[in-house]
Motif scaffolding. Structure first.
Motif, mmCIF file in Angstrom:
data_model
loop_
_atom_site.group_PDB
_atom_site.id
_atom_site.type_symbol
_atom_site.label_atom_id
_atom_site.label_comp_id
_atom_site.label_asym_id
_atom_site.label_seq_id
_atom_site.Cartn_x
_atom_site.Cartn_y
_atom_site.Cartn_z
ATOM 1 N N ALA A 1 0.827 -1.205 0.000
ATOM 2 C CA ALA A 1 0.000 0.000 0.000
ATOM 3 C C ALA A 1 0.866 1.262 0.000
ATOM 4 N N LEU A 2 1.924 1.277 0.833
ATOM 5 C CA LEU A 2 2.803 2.450 0.866
ATOM 6 C C LEU A 2 3.553 2.618 -0.442
ATOM 7 N N LEU A 3 4.039 1.505 -0.996
ATOM 8 C CA LEU A 3 4.732 1.602 -2.281
ATOM 9 C C LEU A 3 3.790 2.081 -3.377
ATOM 10 N N GLY A 4 2.542 1.613 -3.353
ATOM 11 C CA GLY A 4 1.581 2.063 -4.347
ATOM 12 C C GLY A 4 1.307 3.556 -4.256
ATOM 13 N N GLN A 5 1.204 4.076 -3.025
ATOM 14 C CA GLN A 5 0.976 5.513 -2.876
ATOM 15 C C GLN A 5 2.161 6.318 -3.390
ATOM 16 N N VAL A 6 3.382 5.897 -3.018
ATOM 17 C CA VAL A 6 4.566 6.665 -3.419
ATOM 18 C C VAL A 6 4.781 6.576 -4.924
ATOM 19 N N VAL A 7 4.666 5.363 -5.483
ATOM 20 C CA VAL A 7 4.884 5.204 -6.926
ATOM 21 C C VAL A 7 3.812 5.942 -7.711
ATOM 22 N N GLY A 8 2.555 5.834 -7.279
ATOM 23 C CA GLY A 8 1.497 6.553 -7.980
ATOM 24 C C GLY A 8 1.664 8.066 -7.908
ATOM 25 N N ALA A 9 2.014 8.574 -6.731
ATOM 26 C CA ALA A 9 2.244 10.013 -6.607
ATOM 27 C C ALA A 9 3.430 10.462 -7.445
ATOM 28 N N ASN A 10 4.454 9.606 -7.557
ATOM 29 C CA ASN A 10 5.606 9.974 -8.380
ATOM 30 C C ASN A 10 5.233 10.013 -9.854
ATOM 31 N N GLN A 11 4.380 9.094 -10.307
ATOM 32 C CA GLN A 11 3.954 9.117 -11.698
ATOM 33 C C GLN A 11 3.160 10.381 -12.020
ATOM 34 N N LEU A 12 2.399 10.857 -11.032
ATOM 35 C CA LEU A 12 1.620 12.083 -11.240
ATOM 36 C C LEU A 12 2.408 13.337 -10.920
ATOM 37 N N GLY A 13 3.631 13.198 -10.409
ATOM 38 C CA GLY A 13 4.445 14.360 -10.081
ATOM 39 C C GLY A 13 4.029 15.064 -8.816
ATOM 40 N N SER A 14 3.328 14.378 -7.915
ATOM 41 C CA SER A 14 2.841 15.015 -6.687
ATOM 42 C C SER A 14 3.374 14.343 -5.436
ATOM 43 N N VAL A 15 4.499 13.628 -5.535
ATOM 44 C CA VAL A 15 5.047 12.966 -4.361
ATOM 45 C C VAL A 15 5.631 14.011 -3.415
ATOM 46 N N ASP A 16 5.445 13.786 -2.106
ATOM 47 C CA ASP A 16 5.972 14.721 -1.125
ATOM 48 C C ASP A 16 6.830 13.958 -0.125
ATOM 49 N N ALA A 17 7.500 14.733 0.739
ATOM 50 C CA ALA A 17 8.440 14.131 1.691
ATOM 51 C C ALA A 17 7.727 13.258 2.715
ATOM 52 N N GLY A 18 6.491 13.595 3.080
ATOM 53 C CA GLY A 18 5.781 12.805 4.079
ATOM 54 C C GLY A 18 5.530 11.385 3.624
ATOM 55 N N ALA B 1 11.220 -8.034 -0.496
ATOM 56 C CA ALA B 1 12.241 -7.769 -1.519
ATOM 57 C C ALA B 1 11.639 -7.780 -2.915
ATOM 58 N N GLN B 2 10.653 -8.647 -3.143
ATOM 59 C CA GLN B 2 9.996 -8.678 -4.443
ATOM 60 C C GLN B 2 9.225 -7.389 -4.706
ATOM 61 N N LEU B 3 8.541 -6.883 -3.673
ATOM 62 C CA LEU B 3 7.815 -5.616 -3.844
ATOM 63 C C LEU B 3 8.777 -4.463 -4.085
ATOM 64 N N ILE B 4 9.883 -4.430 -3.334
ATOM 65 C CA ILE B 4 10.854 -3.350 -3.505
ATOM 66 C C ILE B 4 11.506 -3.428 -4.882
ATOM 67 N N ASP B 5 11.755 -4.636 -5.362
ATOM 68 C CA ASP B 5 12.366 -4.788 -6.680
ATOM 69 C C ASP B 5 11.435 -4.274 -7.776
ATOM 70 N N ALA C 1 10.996 3.276 -9.728
ATOM 71 C CA ALA C 1 10.306 4.472 -9.225
ATOM 72 C C ALA C 1 11.075 5.099 -8.072
ATOM 73 N N ILE C 2 11.629 4.270 -7.173
ATOM 74 C CA ILE C 2 12.412 4.813 -6.061
ATOM 75 C C ILE C 2 13.657 5.513 -6.582
ATOM 76 N N THR C 3 14.307 4.930 -7.582
ATOM 77 C CA THR C 3 15.478 5.575 -8.187
ATOM 78 C C THR C 3 15.095 6.899 -8.823
ATOM 79 N N ALA C 4 13.938 6.946 -9.487
ATOM 80 C CA ALA C 4 13.483 8.206 -10.100
ATOM 81 C C ALA C 4 13.191 9.258 -9.037
ATOM 82 N N ILE C 5 12.610 8.852 -7.913
ATOM 83 C CA ILE C 5 12.331 9.815 -6.837
ATOM 84 C C ILE C 5 13.635 10.395 -6.305
#
Length: 475
Positions: free
Chosen positions: A167-184, A223-227, A232-236
């Protein structure tokens, strides 16, 4: 969900009155949360240091909507959330009252009316008088997005960590795709990775085989989820430059990801150690792991001790002398042997030796002889010689490239006061009455190995110069 009884409705009305009173007393704006601080200055300083508090203080409508939705007994909260999410899932922009009554026909009319009134009061449902229908405002869409995890089935215990991380990865990756990811959001994901790292480290330190294998299954899922979200994490991390808080959170996220992924080798070493400690009971093929699993699954373990210690073990015979003999033999066998005294070796005469010095290349001697011959022939100011003549020597055709390069490296020694005091051929070259003057041009040579050579000339040294006087004294 259980039926709503009249007592619950009375409590619901009381909750509405309480919420209205609190909302009227707290007011609107930052003063509501600021009243809990010592003074206004303390709130301002804390809000400046904590961006989270600063953002929450400006989310008054959202927090009031969540408070009204979740206030009261658990049964009423479940009823409100169900009605709200059911309305939010409808694809129609307008919801007539007949449509709502049809959706919730199983509810009692007074219960449905109470829930709709609460949703209207907190701003999650709006009535359009012109259209004579309900619609969901923008605030309701935000709240529905926050409550989206409630619509998915509850994860099992074995997959609870994977569900939270997904769930957390989905929120961060989705926000990054939309360009609205924040530090929180990034910090929440970093905290989850750090918590998993701590739990996995405790499992490795415990040494328990069953705990290790269970933690390894959870680690493989994480590890599978992080992989999957690695790109997306590298792009952030790469796109966070210029935003101080986001850059700091992204750097921490990258470190937490690296620490977690590096635990794979630690799990492998711990499991290999467990495998080495596993014991097989005779030729039966039953291992100590099988015994542990059987004991864990066996009911009423205390029954296994019934009659097990009825006859305590006793020594039938005791032979003290034989025991003493065995002990003495063991002591004698393990006792270290004393070191034997060794005499010093006899005196021997030192072998005869010779002291040899490294012979310098003969090109150095040839260069000294050539420069000395030029000095005897006439070492005046007009007797300048070219560097090519000195480097090629009296027989240019027989000179190889290596010999010419070696002589070119010796040219800076001419007139060197430090080398002039040395004995041998090096000092003799430094004391030659010639100086090299290189020019920043190259001249062609008619030579079979060298095509171009830096232009330079050898000029006689000035005998009255300080350098020349020092050379004369040294000579």
């Amino acid at each position: 969900m259980r039926a709503l009884v009249p007592d619950d409705l009375a409590l619901q009305v009381g909750d509405d009155a309480l919420d209205n009173g609190v909302g009227a007393g707290m007011g609107v704006g930052m003063g509501a949360i600021a009243d809990f601080f010592r003074d206004a200055y303390s709130f301002d300083d804390t809000a400046q240091d904590s961006p989270l508090l600063w953002h929450l203080s400006r989310q008054q409508p959202l927090t009031q909507a969540l408070s009204g939705l979740f206030h009261g007994p658990a049964a009423l909260v479940q009823l409100r959330v169900w009605v709200f999410l059911q309305l939010a899932a409808q694809g129609d922009a307008q919801l007539p009252r007949e449509r709502i009554d049809e959706l919730f026909h199983a509810l009692r009319p007074e219960a449905l009316e109470t829930v709709l009134k609460r949703l209207r009061d907190v701003g999650l449902l709006a009535w359009d008088e012109t259209q004579r229908s309900y619609h969901l405002p923008a605030l309701a869409q935000r709240v529905a997005g926050l409550l989206a995890p409630l619509t998915s089935p509850a994860p099992e215990d074995d997959h609870a960590d994977g569900g939270e991380l997904a769930a957390l990865l989905g929120q961060v990756v989705g926000a990054n795709q939309l360009g609205s990811v924040d530090a929180g959001q990034v910090q929440l994901l970093q905290a989850q990775l750090a918590r998993l790292h701590g739990e996995f480290a405790d499992a490795i330190a415990s040494g328990s085989e069953f705990r290790l294998r269970e933690a390894r299954k959870r680690y493989d899922r994480a590890a599978q989820l992080i992989d999957r979200a690695s790109d997306a994490i590298t792009a952030i991390i790469g796109n966070s430059h210029g935003h101080l808080l986001l850059e700091r959170a992204a750097r921490g996220l990258g470190q937490a990801q690296s620490r977690l992924l590096a635990m794979a080798s630690q799990f492998n070493r711990a499991l290999q150690q467990v495998d080495r400690q596993r014991v097989t009971l005779g030729t039966t093929g039953i291992t100590s792991t099988d015994v542990k699993r059987w004991l864990q699954a066996a009911p009423q373990l205390h029954r296994l001790l019934d009659g097990a210690v009825a006859q305590p073990t006793q020594l039938a015979t005791l032979a003290p002398h034989e025991l003493l003999d065995v002990v003495e033999a063991e002591f004698e066998r393990d006792r270290p042997q004393p070191a034997l005294a060794e005499a010093l070796p006899n005196a021997q005469s030192a072998p005869a030796g010779t002291l040899t010095a490294v012979a310098l290349p003969r090109e150095l001697g040839d260069l000294n002889a050539l420069l000395a011959e030029w000095a005897r022939d006439g070492g005046h100011a007009d007797a300048a010689r070219t560097a090519a003549e000195a480097l090629l020597g009296p027989r240019p055709g027989a000179t190889r490239y290596a010999q010419l390069a070696y002589k070119a490296q010796l040219m800076p020694l001419l007139g060197d006061p430090q080398a002039a005091v040395l004995p041998g051929l090096t000092g003799e070259l430094a004391r030659q009455p010639w100086r090299i003057e290189w020019q920043p041009q190259a001249e062609p040579l008619d030579h079979h190995q060298v095509e171009l050579l830096s232009r330079g000339r050898l000029v006689p040294a000035e005998p009255d110069s300080p350098q020349g006087t020092e050379e004369v004294k040294n000579g």
